[in-house]
Scaffold this motif. Structure first.
Motif, short mmCIF file in Angstrom:
data_model
loop_
_atom_site.label_atom_id
_atom_site.label_comp_id
_atom_site.label_asym_id
_atom_site.label_seq_id
_atom_site.Cartn_x
_atom_site.Cartn_y
_atom_site.Cartn_z
N THR A 20 0.84 -1.19 0.00
CA THR A 20 0.00 0.00 0.00
C THR A 20 0.88 1.25 0.00
O THR A 20 1.76 1.39 0.85
CB THR A 20 -0.91 0.02 1.24
N LEU A 21 0.65 2.11 -0.98
CA LEU A 21 1.42 3.35 -1.08
C LEU A 21 0.71 4.52 -0.41
O LEU A 21 1.34 5.44 0.11
CB LEU A 21 1.68 3.70 -2.54
N GLY A 22 -0.60 4.50 -0.44
CA GLY A 22 -1.36 5.60 0.15
C GLY A 22 -2.84 5.34 -0.02
O GLY A 22 -3.25 4.37 -0.67
#
Length: 288
Positions: free
Chosen positions: A5-7
């Motif tokens: 998950t990046l954001g």
């Protein structure tokens, strides 16, 4: 990306004030719109003396299209603007407002109608305001706008060099870069350092060097250069003009962010307006 998950992305809900209408049946969203998270914005005069003639109009401009599509009204009265601004603050927590205008004449260039509008809004609600127009012939308008309740001022060059300005905005280019610089020098002492802004569209033909050279001059005057990637709008002469690449934008915004940081001139210090909103550009991320 690759399972990580990046954001998290959150989409804003429609503001509550959009559901209201004036007593004569005009939806509030035809009078002013939410920009970014908490900025209210409107075009007071949805017309411009240059728009109807492509020999003089800004080639990227679509000021008449929303009017033709019945998404707005031609003129927003001071009373209408005050009513909508008050509702937007109370219902949706709006924190500032932008008042721009098409150029109605070559004398005050919209400053008179902006002053009238600002005065009515500030009488109704405590809301920081930015007014935006071309440099009026009489620089005394800057003091009048400030006294009417404007907290910041936008005078938008759009392009950095006179050659590109003459090609892309032949009418507006008759007000030269030098005349803008004179107007900036008059306005900064009235509004304050960093409270006078100019919008610059990257990707119209100016080189990164051209944009940064102009930005250096602007910052020295105390003007915040809000550099934004050009985005083509369908139905305009530039609808097929490609937007700038991410690499080009980084080559402008990274050094510009350093320049602003070194000058201690940041978007977070702007009381009202496009630079504070920041929705059209990632410049503020490079100020960190």
């Amino acid at each position: 990306r690759d399972g990580q998950t990046l954001g998290t992305i959150h989409f804003p809900r429609a503001p509550r004030f959009y559901g209201l209408s004036t007593a004569d049946g005009i939806p509030y969203w035809k009078i002013a719109l939410l920009h970014g998270r908490d900025t209210l914005a409107t075009t007071v005069h949805q017309t411009c003396i240059r728009y109807a003639d492509r020999r003089t109009s800004c080639q990227f401009c679509a000021i008449g299209q929303s009017l033709e599509a019945d998404r707005t009204i031609a003129y927003k009265t001071p009373a209408q603007l005050a009513e909508v601004a008050k509702a937007a603050v109370e219902l949706d927590g709006v924190r500032d407002m932008v008042l721009t205008t098409g150029t109605p004449n070559v004398i005050d260039r919209g400053a008179a109608v902006l002053a009238e509008s600002a005065r009515a809004i500030r009488a109704a609600v405590d809301l920081p305001l930015q007014v935006q127009c071309e440099p009026p012939r009489d620089h005394g308008w800057f003091q009048r706008l400030r006294e009417a309740g404007a907290d910041s001022l936008g005078m938008h060059l759009e392009a950095a060099t006179q050659a590109v300005r003459e090609k892309i905005m032949p009418g507006k280019a008759t007000v030269s870069v030098d005349r803008y610089m004179d107007a900036f020098a008059s306005a900064v002492p009235i509004f304050g350092r960093g409270q006078v802004n100019t919008y610059i569209l990257a990707g119209l033909g100016d080189s990164a060097k051209d944009i940064l050279a102009l930005a250096e001059r602007l910052i020295a005057l105390g003007v915040y250069p809000f550099v934004v990637p050009f985005v083509p709008i369908s139905g305009t002469p530039l609808e097929n003009h490609a937007p700038p690449s991410a690499e080009f934008m980084k080559s402008v915004l990274a050094p510009l962010g350093r320049m602003l940081r070194e000058a201690n001139m940041k978007s977070t210090d702007i009381r009202a307006g496009c630079g504070r909103c920041g929705a059209c550009s990632s410049l503020s991320a490079y100020e960190q």
